[in-house]
Design a protein around this motif. Structure first.
Motif, PDB file in Angstrom:
ATOM      1  N   THR A  86     -47.910 -77.498 -45.999  1.00  0.00           N
ATOM      2  CA  THR A  86     -46.454 -77.410 -46.126  1.00  0.00           C
ATOM      3  C   THR A  86     -46.156 -76.853 -47.513  1.00  0.00           C
ATOM      4  OG1 THR A  86     -46.220 -79.618 -47.076  1.00  0.00           O
ATOM      5  CG2 THR A  86     -46.212 -79.458 -44.662  1.00  0.00           C
ATOM      6  N   ASP A  87     -44.876 -76.832 -47.876  1.00  0.00           N
ATOM      7  CA  ASP A  87     -44.543 -76.370 -49.232  1.00  0.00           C
ATOM      8  C   ASP A  87     -44.468 -77.536 -50.214  1.00  0.00           C
ATOM      9  OD1 ASP A  87     -42.213 -77.587 -48.493  1.00  0.00           O
ATOM     10  OD2 ASP A  87     -40.902 -75.907 -48.980  1.00  0.00           O
ATOM     11  N   TRP A  88     -45.088 -78.675 -49.846  1.00  0.00           N
ATOM     12  CA  TRP A  88     -45.076 -79.852 -50.724  1.00  0.00           C
ATOM     13  C   TRP A  88     -45.625 -79.524 -52.106  1.00  0.00           C
ATOM     14  CZ3 TRP A  88     -49.208 -82.487 -53.012  1.00  0.00           C
ATOM     15  CH2 TRP A  88     -48.867 -83.695 -53.636  1.00  0.00           C
ATOM     16  N   ARG A 141     -36.963 -79.405 -44.563  1.00  0.00           N
ATOM     17  CA  ARG A 141     -38.170 -78.572 -44.526  1.00  0.00           C
ATOM     18  C   ARG A 141     -39.379 -79.459 -44.262  1.00  0.00           C
ATOM     19  NH1 ARG A 141     -38.461 -76.459 -50.664  1.00  0.00           N
ATOM     20  NH2 ARG A 141     -36.209 -76.378 -50.429  1.00  0.00           N
ATOM     21  N   GLY A 142     -40.552 -78.838 -44.150  1.00  0.00           N
ATOM     22  CA  GLY A 142     -41.794 -79.570 -44.042  1.00  0.00           C
ATOM     23  C   GLY A 142     -41.851 -80.506 -42.857  1.00  0.00           C
ATOM     24  N   PRO A 166     -49.502 -78.423 -40.323  1.00  0.00           N
ATOM     25  CA  PRO A 166     -48.350 -79.315 -40.198  1.00  0.00           C
ATOM     26  C   PRO A 166     -47.862 -79.490 -38.763  1.00  0.00           C
ATOM     27  CG  PRO A 166     -48.045 -77.828 -42.052  1.00  0.00           C
ATOM     28  CD  PRO A 166     -49.278 -77.359 -41.333  1.00  0.00           C
TER      29      PRO A 166
END
Length: 272
Positions: free
Chosen positions: A183-185, A12-13, A218
């Motif tokens: 992002t989903d960080w 991901r990301g 991103p």
């Protein structure tokens, strides 16, 4: 000429975005993830150009085996992108031993194991580029991210030293230092400590300081990473985003002023 890129944390990301960007332009990609199902779409679209490998970077033996498998499969590893990692949110006092150790284990030791594994391959080739995903929080700090800050400061010191050790083998090292990105960080990829009410004010102030403009897009990073990989003399450090440089310049100016203010004390401590 196409390159072989080894990317950790590709589920991901940034990792997945960059893996796809390299595949689109014809590179070979070794993509590691804990859950290989997250890479199925890339495998379906790009076939033999991608080699998915299940990997937990906390397992040193598995890291060396993954590098060995990649080398045997594609014959070379031109670029390593150490992207695996996550953020731990919480005040330092709130952080448990397990949370602290897990953060350092993944963000520092996981990166170290893969780095150690790839160096002999690149040294034998006579070329290579090791790209470590750090953060502007490896240069400056924010509250409620203390262990994450610490992990990235460690990555900075390790990688700057590494660059001086492997340059003679034809291996370049670059630290990528992103500011915040959407992002989903900070979402699904993050973990959080058990909160203490004493730090509610600190956390509220931290959140209040974040604006929509604080976070980059991103997808816009892919072109920069491709340019970095293609340059003959890559920099040791590269910011991603427009927030990092002004932030770091402000903090470093304050540090320099403080060091200058105390220089007489420092000189006297030298003893001669």
């Amino acid at each position: 000429m196409s390159k072989t890129i080894f990317i950790t944390g590709a589920s991901r990301g940034f990792g997945k975005l960059w893996a796809e960007a390299f595949l689109k332009r014809g590179d070979k990609v070794v993509a590691t993830a804990r859950n290989l199902e997250t890479l199925n779409d890339l495998v379906i679209e790009y076939g033999d150009s991608i080699l998915p490998i299940q990997l937990d970077v906390n397992n040193r033996e598995a890291c060396f085996e993954a590098i060995k498998t990649a080398k045997q499969h594609f014959g070379t590893i031109d670029v390593l992108i150490n992207n695996a990692g996550y953020g731990l949110f919480g005040a330092i006092e709130e952080t448990s031993e397990q949370e602290a150790r897990a953060q350092i284990e993944t963000n520092v030791f996981g990166l170290l194991w893969i780095t150690q594994a790839v160096i002999p391959v690149m040294r034998a080739q006579g070329h290579g580029h090791i790209i470590q995903i750090s953060s502007i929080l490896g240069l400056v700090t924010l509250p409620v991210l203390g262990l994450y800050n610490a992990s990235k400061f460690a990555v900075e010191g390790l990688s700057e030293t590494l660059a001086t050790e492997v340059k003679g083998f034809g291996i370049n090292v670059t630290l990528i230092e992103p500011n915040g990105f959407a992002t989903d960080w900070a979402g699904a990829s993050a973990t959080h400590t058990q909160g203490m009410p004493e730090y509610d004010g600190v956390k509220a102030a931290f959140q209040a300081g974040l604006t929509e403009d604080s976070f980059g897009v991103p997808e816009a990073t892919s072109a920069a990473v491709i340019k970095l990989v293609d340059t003959a003399n890559p920099p040791l450090r590269l910011f991603l985003g427009k927030v990092g440089l002004p932030f770091v310049k402000q903090v470093y100016a304050q540090r320099l002023a403080s060091w200058e203010e105390w220089q007489d004390v420092a000189n006297a401590a030298h003893g001669k």
